[in-house]
Scaffold this motif. Structure first.
Motif, PDB file in Angstrom:
ATOM      1  N   THR A 144       0.755  -1.313  -0.185  1.00 23.83           N
ATOM      2  CA  THR A 144       0.092  -0.305  -0.308  1.00 23.83           C
ATOM      3  C   THR A 144       1.150   1.254   0.099  1.00 23.83           C
ATOM      4  O   THR A 144       0.410   2.509  -0.756  1.00 23.83           O
ATOM      5  N   ILE A 145       1.901   1.225   0.839  1.00 22.04           N
ATOM      6  CA  ILE A 145       3.060   2.330   0.274  1.00 22.04           C
ATOM      7  C   ILE A 145       3.279   2.573  -0.004  1.00 22.04           C
ATOM      8  O   ILE A 145       3.627   3.808  -0.670  1.00 22.04           O
ATOM      9  N   PHE A 146       3.856   1.763  -0.910  1.00 24.98           N
ATOM     10  CA  PHE A 146       4.607   1.410  -2.186  1.00 24.98           C
ATOM     11  C   PHE A 146       3.870   2.333  -3.441  1.00 24.98           C
ATOM     12  O   PHE A 146       4.576   2.754  -3.981  1.00 24.98           O
ATOM     13  N   GLN A 147       2.857   1.884  -2.934  1.00 27.59           N
ATOM     14  CA  GLN A 147       1.328   2.057  -4.171  1.00 27.59           C
ATOM     15  C   GLN A 147       0.919   4.162  -3.810  1.00 27.59           C
ATOM     16  O   GLN A 147       1.583   4.316  -5.208  1.00 27.59           O
ATOM     17  N   ARG A 148       0.809   4.270  -3.139  1.00 33.61           N
ATOM     18  CA  ARG A 148       0.913   5.991  -2.728  1.00 33.61           C
ATOM     19  C   ARG A 148       2.371   6.594  -3.241  1.00 33.61           C
ATOM     20  O   ARG A 148       2.108   7.449  -3.836  1.00 33.61           O
ATOM     21  N   LEU A 149       3.664   5.680  -3.204  1.00 34.04           N
ATOM     22  CA  LEU A 149       4.962   6.224  -2.950  1.00 34.04           C
ATOM     23  C   LEU A 149       5.231   6.976  -4.258  1.00 34.04           C
ATOM     24  O   LEU A 149       5.451   7.681  -4.349  1.00 34.04           O
ATOM     25  N   VAL A 150       4.912   5.564  -5.200  1.00 31.28           N
ATOM     26  CA  VAL A 150       4.976   5.258  -6.565  1.00 31.28           C
ATOM     27  C   VAL A 150       3.946   4.744  -7.628  1.00 31.28           C
ATOM     28  O   VAL A 150       3.717   4.062  -7.532  1.00 31.28           O
ATOM     29  N   PRO A 151       2.674   6.124  -7.201  1.00 29.65           N
ATOM     30  CA  PRO A 151       1.989   5.375  -8.491  1.00 29.65           C
ATOM     31  C   PRO A 151       2.190   5.142  -9.691  1.00 29.65           C
ATOM     32  O   PRO A 151       3.186   5.323 -10.055  1.00 29.65           O
ATOM     33  N   TRP A 152       1.560   4.241 -10.414  1.00 27.95           N
ATOM     34  CA  TRP A 152       1.820   3.242 -11.174  1.00 27.95           C
ATOM     35  C   TRP A 152       1.345   4.278 -13.043  1.00 27.95           C
ATOM     36  O   TRP A 152       2.397   4.517 -13.517  1.00 27.95           O
ATOM     37  N   GLN A 153       0.798   4.968 -12.518  1.00 27.99           N
ATOM     38  CA  GLN A 153       0.298   6.281 -13.744  1.00 27.99           C
ATOM     39  C   GLN A 153       1.009   7.939 -12.980  1.00 27.99           C
ATOM     40  O   GLN A 153       0.969   8.331 -11.951  1.00 27.99           O
ATOM     41  N   ASN A 154       1.781   7.821 -13.860  1.00 21.90           N
ATOM     42  CA  ASN A 154       2.490   9.353 -13.261  1.00 21.90           C
ATOM     43  C   ASN A 154       3.383  10.300 -13.948  1.00 21.90           C
ATOM     44  O   ASN A 154       4.289  11.272 -13.980  1.00 21.90           O
ATOM     45  N   ASN A 155       2.919  10.626 -15.095  1.00 21.26           N
ATOM     46  CA  ASN A 155       3.744  11.198 -16.623  1.00 21.26           C
ATOM     47  C   ASN A 155       5.420  10.888 -16.455  1.00 21.26           C
ATOM     48  O   ASN A 155       6.197  11.787 -16.706  1.00 21.26           O
ATOM     49  N   TYR A 156       4.855   9.213 -16.375  1.00 22.08           N
ATOM     50  CA  TYR A 156       6.759   8.910 -16.415  1.00 22.08           C
ATOM     51  C   TYR A 156       7.354   9.017 -18.148  1.00 22.08           C
ATOM     52  O   TYR A 156       6.993   8.899 -18.744  1.00 22.08           O
ATOM     53  N   HIS A 157       9.133   9.525 -18.327  1.00 21.93           N
ATOM     54  CA  HIS A 157       9.231   9.178 -19.764  1.00 21.93           C
ATOM     55  C   HIS A 157       9.288   8.343 -19.990  1.00 21.93           C
ATOM     56  O   HIS A 157       9.625   8.493 -21.290  1.00 21.93           O
ATOM     57  N   HIS A 158      10.083   7.086 -19.503  1.00 23.10           N
ATOM     58  CA  HIS A 158      10.406   5.594 -19.603  1.00 23.10           C
ATOM     59  C   HIS A 158       9.064   5.193 -20.622  1.00 23.10           C
ATOM     60  O   HIS A 158       8.176   5.327 -19.713  1.00 23.10           O
ATOM     61  N   ASN A 159       9.102   4.556 -21.535  1.00 29.43           N
ATOM     62  CA  ASN A 159       8.310   4.481 -22.941  1.00 29.43           C
ATOM     63  C   ASN A 159       7.753   3.146 -22.699  1.00 29.43           C
ATOM     64  O   ASN A 159       6.872   2.787 -23.294  1.00 29.43           O
ATOM     65  N   GLU A 160       8.378   2.524 -21.522  1.00 26.44           N
ATOM     66  CA  GLU A 160       8.079   0.923 -21.753  1.00 26.44           C
ATOM     67  C   GLU A 160       6.607   0.249 -20.825  1.00 26.44           C
ATOM     68  O   GLU A 160       5.912  -0.304 -20.723  1.00 26.44           O
ATOM     69  N   GLY A 161       6.823   1.678 -20.270  1.00 30.05           N
ATOM     70  CA  GLY A 161       5.282   1.407 -19.282  1.00 30.05           C
ATOM     71  C   GLY A 161       4.635   1.421 -18.052  1.00 30.05           C
ATOM     72  O   GLY A 161       4.705   1.386 -16.818  1.00 30.05           O
ATOM     73  N   ASN A 162       6.521   0.806 -17.683  1.00 31.49           N
ATOM     74  CA  ASN A 162       6.420   0.575 -16.258  1.00 31.49           C
ATOM     75  C   ASN A 162       7.932   1.132 -15.217  1.00 31.49           C
ATOM     76  O   ASN A 162       8.311   0.716 -14.670  1.00 31.49           O
TER      77      ASN A 162
END
Ligand code: ZN
Length: 132
Positions: free
Chosen positions: A61-79
């Motif tokens: 839960t905490i990791f999900q809160r700290l690092v959401p799956w979607q967050n306008n990241y640059h890496h184009n692999e989506g992960n």
């Protein structure tokens, strides 16, 4: 020695304590320490509570809160989130070995942390001898 480990969920804390103990037994490591190293960029290793599974749920839960799956990241692999979580926890652990056994505390377990599964993961088990 390399442990081949299959994860079954996208995010998972897989208890590998028994596999690591079996590996050091097969390696005949009795004193010293063992280096564990996960050979991936979207997984990690950690040591934490092995009794109450709620602790692992809270970690997730905490990791999900700290690092959401979607967050306008640059890496184009989506992960990207999986890569970030991997770096937060780290790729390695060193655990002392005494009399052929992992010298873990009563409530400590070793976890392979899967952040982009399910996948087959490799964990290197490298003995660190006390005499060399
Ligand atoms: Zn990636």
């Amino acid at each position: 020695m390399i442990l081949q480990l299959q994860t079954s969920q996208h995010t998972q804390f897989l208890d590998i304590t028994q596999q690591v103990q079996q590996a050091i037994t097969e390696l005949k490591l009795t004193q010293g320490a063992v280096l564990l190293f996960v050979r991936h960029t979207t997984a990690a290793l950690t040591i934490n509570e092995n009794a109450d599974p709620d602790v692992l749920q809270d970690l997730e839960t905490i990791f999900q809160r700290l690092v959401p799956w979607q967050n306008n990241y640059h890496h184009n692999e989506g992960n990207s989130a999986a890569h970030m979580k991997s770096s937060l926890l780290g790729a390695s652990e060193i655990i002392p070995v005494k009399n052929g056994a992992l010298a873990l505390g009563t409530w400590q377990g070793i976890y392979l942390c899967e952040f982009d599964g399910p996948r087959t993961r490799q964990v290197l088990v490298q003995p660190l001898s006390a005499t060399s």
